[in-house]
Design an enzyme around this catalytic site. Structure first.
Site, short mmCIF file in Angstrom:
data_model
loop_
_atom_site.label_atom_id
_atom_site.label_comp_id
_atom_site.label_asym_id
_atom_site.label_seq_id
_atom_site.Cartn_x
_atom_site.Cartn_y
_atom_site.Cartn_z
N THR A 1 -38.31 -6.23 -32.12
CA THR A 1 -39.56 -6.83 -32.61
C THR A 1 -39.74 -8.21 -31.96
O THR A 1 -40.58 -8.98 -32.40
CB THR A 1 -39.57 -7.00 -34.14
N ARG B 1 -39.62 -9.56 -28.03
CA ARG B 1 -40.55 -9.47 -26.91
C ARG B 1 -40.08 -8.36 -25.98
O ARG B 1 -38.88 -8.20 -25.75
CB ARG B 1 -40.61 -10.79 -26.11
N ASP C 1 -41.56 -2.64 -31.42
CA ASP C 1 -42.88 -3.21 -31.71
C ASP C 1 -43.47 -3.86 -30.47
O ASP C 1 -44.64 -4.23 -30.45
CB ASP C 1 -42.77 -4.23 -32.85
N GLU D 1 -46.79 -4.56 -22.04
CA GLU D 1 -47.61 -3.99 -23.12
C GLU D 1 -49.09 -4.33 -22.95
O GLU D 1 -49.96 -3.63 -23.47
CB GLU D 1 -47.09 -4.45 -24.50
N HIS E 1 -47.26 -4.11 -31.25
CA HIS E 1 -47.03 -5.56 -31.46
C HIS E 1 -47.69 -6.00 -32.77
O HIS E 1 -48.59 -6.84 -32.80
CB HIS E 1 -47.57 -6.39 -30.28
P1 NAD Z 1 -36.34 -19.03 -33.83
O1 NAD Z 1 -36.60 -20.02 -32.75
O2 NAD Z 1 -36.29 -19.48 -35.24
O3 NAD Z 1 -34.95 -18.27 -33.53
C1 NAD Z 1 -34.59 -17.80 -32.27
C2 NAD Z 1 -33.06 -17.77 -32.23
O4 NAD Z 1 -32.68 -17.15 -31.00
C3 NAD Z 1 -32.42 -19.17 -32.25
O5 NAD Z 1 -31.42 -19.23 -33.26
C4 NAD Z 1 -31.83 -19.31 -30.87
O6 NAD Z 1 -30.64 -20.11 -30.84
C5 NAD Z 1 -31.52 -17.85 -30.54
N1 NAD Z 1 -31.32 -17.62 -29.12
C6 NAD Z 1 -31.93 -18.21 -28.07
N2 NAD Z 1 -31.44 -17.73 -26.92
C7 NAD Z 1 -30.50 -16.81 -27.26
C8 NAD Z 1 -29.64 -15.97 -26.52
N3 NAD Z 1 -29.64 -15.99 -25.18
N4 NAD Z 1 -28.81 -15.13 -27.21
C9 NAD Z 1 -28.80 -15.10 -28.56
N5 NAD Z 1 -29.58 -15.90 -29.31
C10 NAD Z 1 -30.43 -16.73 -28.66
O7 NAD Z 1 -37.42 -17.89 -33.62
P2 NAD Z 1 -37.90 -16.81 -34.69
O8 NAD Z 1 -38.97 -17.36 -35.55
O9 NAD Z 1 -36.71 -16.21 -35.34
O10 NAD Z 1 -38.63 -15.75 -33.71
C11 NAD Z 1 -37.91 -15.07 -32.72
C12 NAD Z 1 -38.87 -14.38 -31.77
O11 NAD Z 1 -39.52 -13.30 -32.44
C13 NAD Z 1 -40.04 -15.25 -31.29
O12 NAD Z 1 -39.68 -16.10 -30.22
C14 NAD Z 1 -41.06 -14.21 -30.87
O13 NAD Z 1 -40.88 -13.89 -29.49
C15 NAD Z 1 -40.71 -13.01 -31.73
N6 NAD Z 1 -41.78 -12.70 -32.69
C16 NAD Z 1 -42.38 -11.50 -32.62
C17 NAD Z 1 -43.41 -11.19 -33.50
C18 NAD Z 1 -44.10 -9.85 -33.47
O14 NAD Z 1 -45.21 -9.73 -33.99
N7 NAD Z 1 -43.50 -8.81 -32.92
C19 NAD Z 1 -43.83 -12.14 -34.45
C20 NAD Z 1 -43.19 -13.37 -34.50
C21 NAD Z 1 -42.16 -13.65 -33.61
#
Ligand code: NAD
Length: 337
Positions: free
Chosen positions: A231, A233, A257, A262, A302
């Site tokens: 979910t 990217r 998702d 996409e 998405h």
């Molecule tokens: P966040 O910034 O709170 O958390 C991201 C985490 O990933 C952090 O703890 C970071 O340290 C970790 N991270 C970074 N690089 C890494 C790596 N190489 N290996 C392992 N961990 C790593 O972000 P979040 O709010 O949890 O959101 C995460 C992602 O979800 C967003 O960036 C977005 O792309 C995606 N998202 C998707 C949807 C959707 O509709 N499908 C909606 C919201 C967010």
């Protein structure tokens, strides 16, 4: 101030106009990269969602641009380096949907583990009420591998605990106190997580470090028969590696998702009209069709963010981000990937 906002639903237009009455909104349907007919020498703020790509060409059309306000957490659709070069601030919505997206990850997982789509299809299409051939598997006692323990990943951990799963996590920035409090453990390497997880769920941002984090080189390290949930990217997973894993039974299923390329599913014309479609893009577009048709893959468009509550939180923060930009003290500023 003049604000150009792309791809809004009608209720969003009403919400933004009502909450920011002192400003002039111009609402534009479609995505920023496609609406080359829209330019404005005076607009200082542009608001977009994830399918609008904002690069140098798009910024050129708005020479007075001060802020790009994205109505999303992810910001990989915006060329940050280009914005920085121009002194344009980029703001996002950092935390609107940790529960919404984590709930979607489990919706996809449960759809696979309990064969929900197959069961529903059977009842609707054949009127058969037989459970034969629809055996699923329990989540209780399975190992959940959470990649990225930020807002969404942590919420997924909490839900996984509720299902009685054993939880391991991988994140270069560990939160040991939280791991103790919630009862999960960090593994030493990503490969370790791949090798021990029955379910892998991705919650990392897409950037140069996470691009194709699951790829042709490490796909065979996944525990045989695991399920992958994405979910986060699309480009976090190399599409052809996922196809290989499904063909070879490395992955028993996938809940997706998000997909690489996409955007071409949203707008097929864009592919037809591309001057030089590159081979990898075309391959991914074909591979996406394979995934969509695959009986053990569930694809949603998405949609993880898309709950009433999350949308209201997104717009409330967007209003704050616009107000902050107008006041000259921008907030939720995205610094770098
Ligand atoms: P966040 O910034 O709170 O958390 C991201 C985490 O990933 C952090 O703890 C970071 O340290 C970790 N991270 C970074 N690089 C890494 C790596 N190489 N290996 C392992 N961990 C790593 O972000 P979040 O709010 O949890 O959101 C995460 C992602 O979800 C967003 O960036 C977005 O792309 C995606 N998202 C998707 C949807 C959707 O509709 N499908 C909606 C919201 C967010």
């Amino acid at each position: 101030m003049k604000i150009i906002s792309f791809s809004n639903e009608e209720w969003e237009k009403d919400f933004l106009s009502k909450h920011l009455p002192a400003h002039t909104f111009i609402f534009v349907d479609g995505f920023m990269q496609d609406r080359t007919d829209v330019s404005d020498p005076d607009a200082e703020i542009v608001s977009v969602f994830v399918s609008s790509h904002v690069g140098a060409t798009e910024m050129d059309r708005f020479p007075s641009l001060k802020c790009i306000v994205t109505r999303s957490t992810g910001f990989d659709h915006i060329d940050l380096a280009e914005a920085l070069k121009r002194g344009v601030v980029v703001s996002n919505v950092p935390t609107y949907g940790e529960n919404s997206v984590a709930e979607m990850a489990f919706a996809l997982l449960l759809a696979l583990s309990r064969r929900i789509y197959d069961s529903y299809k059977q009842v609707v299409e054949t009127s058969s009420f037989s459970p034969k051939g629809l055996t699923g598997f329990d989540l209780k006692g399975k190992t959940l591998g959470v990649v990225g323990t930020g807002h969404i990943g942590v919420y997924a951990i909490k839900i996984g605990k509720g299902f009685g799963m054993d939880i391991v996590a991988y994140d270069p920035f560990k939160n040991d106190a939280l791991a103790n409090e919630l009862g999960f453990r960090y593994v030493g390497s990503f490969d370790e997580l791949l090798g021990m997880s029955d379910v892998i769920t991705l919650h990392v941002p897409h950037n140069e470090h996470t691009h194709h984090m699951i790829n042709m080189d490490n796909i065979e390290k996944i525990k045989k028969g695991a399920v992958l949930i994405n979910t986060a990217r699309g480009p976090v997973v190399e599409t052809i590696a996922m196809v290989k894993a499904l063909e070879e039974g490395i992955l028993a299923g996938a809940g997706l998702d998000v997909l690489e390329e996409e955007d071409f599913l949203l707008d097929e014309d864009a592919l037809l009209h591309m001057e030089h479609p590159n081979g990898e893009k075309l391959k991914n577009v074909l591979a996406n069709q394979y995934l969509i048709d695959h009986p053990r893959v569930i694809v949603t468009p998405h949609n993880a963010f898309n709950t009433k509550e999350a949308l209201e939180r997104i717009l409330a923060v967007t209003v704050e981000n616009i107000e902050a930009c107008v006041s000259g003290a921008p907030k939720n500023v995205v610094k770098s990937s």
